[in-house]
Write an enzyme that holds these catalytic residues in place. Structure first.
Site, PDB file in Angstrom:
ATOM      1  N   ASN A  18      80.602  38.292  12.219  1.00 33.72           N
ATOM      2  CA  ASN A  18      81.802  38.361  13.079  1.00 33.72           C
ATOM      3  C   ASN A  18      81.703  36.932  13.667  1.00 33.72           C
ATOM      4  OD1 ASN A  18      80.215  38.009  15.809  1.00 33.72           O
ATOM      5  ND2 ASN A  18      79.504  39.873  15.254  1.00 33.72           N
ATOM      6  N   ARG A 135      86.369  46.734  11.894  1.00 35.41           N
ATOM      7  CA  ARG A 135      85.083  47.497  11.334  1.00 35.41           C
ATOM      8  C   ARG A 135      85.311  48.801  11.024  1.00 35.41           C
ATOM      9  NH1 ARG A 135      80.318  44.671  12.188  1.00 35.41           N
ATOM     10  NH2 ARG A 135      80.691  42.751  12.756  1.00 35.41           N
ATOM     11  N   HIS A 164      85.088  45.131  17.764  1.00 39.92           N
ATOM     12  CA  HIS A 164      84.953  46.349  18.335  1.00 39.92           C
ATOM     13  C   HIS A 164      85.318  46.830  19.691  1.00 39.92           C
ATOM     14  CE1 HIS A 164      80.571  46.495  15.921  1.00 39.92           C
ATOM     15  NE2 HIS A 164      81.507  47.278  15.226  1.00 39.92           N
ATOM     16  N   ASP A 166      84.286  48.291  21.877  1.00 39.77           N
ATOM     17  CA  ASP A 166      83.479  48.209  23.037  1.00 39.77           C
ATOM     18  C   ASP A 166      83.487  46.814  23.639  1.00 39.77           C
ATOM     19  OD1 ASP A 166      81.696  47.174  21.291  1.00 39.77           O
ATOM     20  OD2 ASP A 166      80.257  48.787  21.826  1.00 39.77           O
ATOM     21  N   CYS A 257      76.440  47.322  23.803  1.00 38.25           N
ATOM     22  CA  CYS A 257      76.234  47.221  22.389  1.00 38.25           C
ATOM     23  C   CYS A 257      74.634  47.730  21.911  1.00 38.25           C
ATOM     24  CB  CYS A 257      76.295  45.891  21.484  1.00 38.25           C
ATOM     25  SG  CYS A 257      78.077  45.320  21.785  1.00 38.25           S
TER      26      CYS A 257
HETATM   27  N1  ARG Z   1      76.003  41.268  15.041  1.00 39.99           N
HETATM   28  C1  ARG Z   1      76.081  42.887  15.285  1.00 39.99           C
HETATM   29  C2  ARG Z   1      77.565  43.054  14.057  1.00 39.99           C
HETATM   30  O1  ARG Z   1      78.349  42.353  13.987  1.00 39.99           O
HETATM   31  C3  ARG Z   1      77.051  42.992  16.614  1.00 39.99           C
HETATM   32  C4  ARG Z   1      77.123  44.416  17.104  1.00 39.99           C
HETATM   33  C5  ARG Z   1      77.845  44.487  18.300  1.00 39.99           C
HETATM   34  N2  ARG Z   1      77.991  46.063  18.319  1.00 39.99           N
HETATM   35  C6  ARG Z   1      79.024  46.677  19.281  1.00 39.99           C
HETATM   36  N3  ARG Z   1      78.855  47.898  19.449  1.00 39.99           N
HETATM   37  N4  ARG Z   1      80.005  45.989  19.602  1.00 39.99           N
HETATM   38  O2  ARG Z   1      77.871  44.138  13.850  1.00 39.99           O
END
Ligand code: ARG
Length: 263
Positions: A18, A135, A164, A166, A257
């Site tokens: 990301n 995602r 995401h 969230d 997260c």
């Molecule tokens: N580095 C992780 C990814 O890119 C961070 C995930 C963050 N999770 C979230 N629920 N926003 O997947």
């Protein structure tokens, strides 16, 4: 309230999946441990029960349990991680859910559309705000018939920094949420506005992951450095707890997260 967390024993920035992640930003491991521990203790002090899944070497993002699934009408919706860098987490999360006695709504095959769990799907009362675009595939929600147990509001994300749902939206209760509107397409902004009262978060605090908050009744746990939204929430009678999340922001994550609601 029951929450699942995972200690950051093997956490680090080992790849870039990301826009926040850069392998040149090394994590201060002790600081990450301290920040995680402070969050964990704050969650306990707000009266929640926390279960822990054992971290596994080689899966540095396993600490972000929000993506391990979605607790939905007492059963777990399993995730299909988009990136191979995270796909190997699934068997460990699945085994944990099984031994804890959870049943599953779905099976994951290579054909299943991508879905990143509670990172992309948030309940406000019985309304499911279903994020997609980076995602998670919209198709996942269209094919998952069991989701009709809730009212599903499809929410299209449009800014890769808020990949995401969230990261840019957080229901406080069934009538109120905070959000960073520019992370969504115009159509979605309209759809969400029709559904729930929304308090906007300013760009500078959105970038500090203000929306990535853990809600435990009247207690709201959010990242430090978000004074404006904190005072908005306090004005409404909520109790705000700030946690330093800087080591986790490097991976594109923060308080919410690092947690998964499981009861
Ligand atoms: N580095 C992780 C990814 O890119 C961070 C995930 C963050 N999770 C979230 N629920 N926003 O997947």
């Amino acid at each position: 309230m029951k929450i699942l967390m995972c200690r950051p024993d093997y956490y680090g920035i080992k790849y870039e999946i990301n826009p926040w992640m850069s392998i040149s930003h090394t994590v201060d491991h002790q600081a990450a441990l301290n920040q995680w521990e402070a969050l964990y203790k704050t969650i306990l002090s707000c009266g929640a029960h926390v279960d822990l899944v054992t971290p596994v070497d080689g899966w540095p993002d396993m600490v972000f349990t929000a993506n391990a699934g979605l607790f939905f009408h007492s059963k777990i919706v399993l995730p299909h991680f988009k990136h191979k860098e995270r796909q190997g987490e699934l068997p460990f999360f699945k085994a944990w859910f099984k031994q804890a006695g959870f049943a599953f709504w779905n099976d994951i095959t290579s054909e299943t559309p991508y879905f990143e769990g509670a990172g992309d799907a948030l309940l406000a009362g019985n309304t499911l705000f279903a994020g997609y675009g980076f995602r998670t595939d919209r198709k996942f929600y269209e094919e998952a018939g069991y989701l009709s147990r809730s009212k599903v509001i499809l929410c299209e994300l449009s800014d890769p920094y808020f990949y995401h749902i969230d990261t840019c939206f957080c229901p406080i209760n069934d009538k109120l949420a905070i959000w960073y509107p520019d992370a969504f397409t115009q159509k979605t902004q309209q759809r969400m506005t029709n559904e729930i009262e929304l308090i906007p978060v300013a760009i500078n605090e959105a970038k500090r992951f203000a929306c990535n908050a853990v809600v435990l009744g009247k207690n709201i746990i959010l990242p430090s450095g978000c004074p404006q939204i904190s005072s908005e929430l306090q004005k409404r009678g909520l109790e705000v707890h700030a946690c330093d999340m800087d080591e986790f922001l490097k991976a594109g994550g923060a308080c919410k997260c690092l947690t998964l609601r499981i009861g």
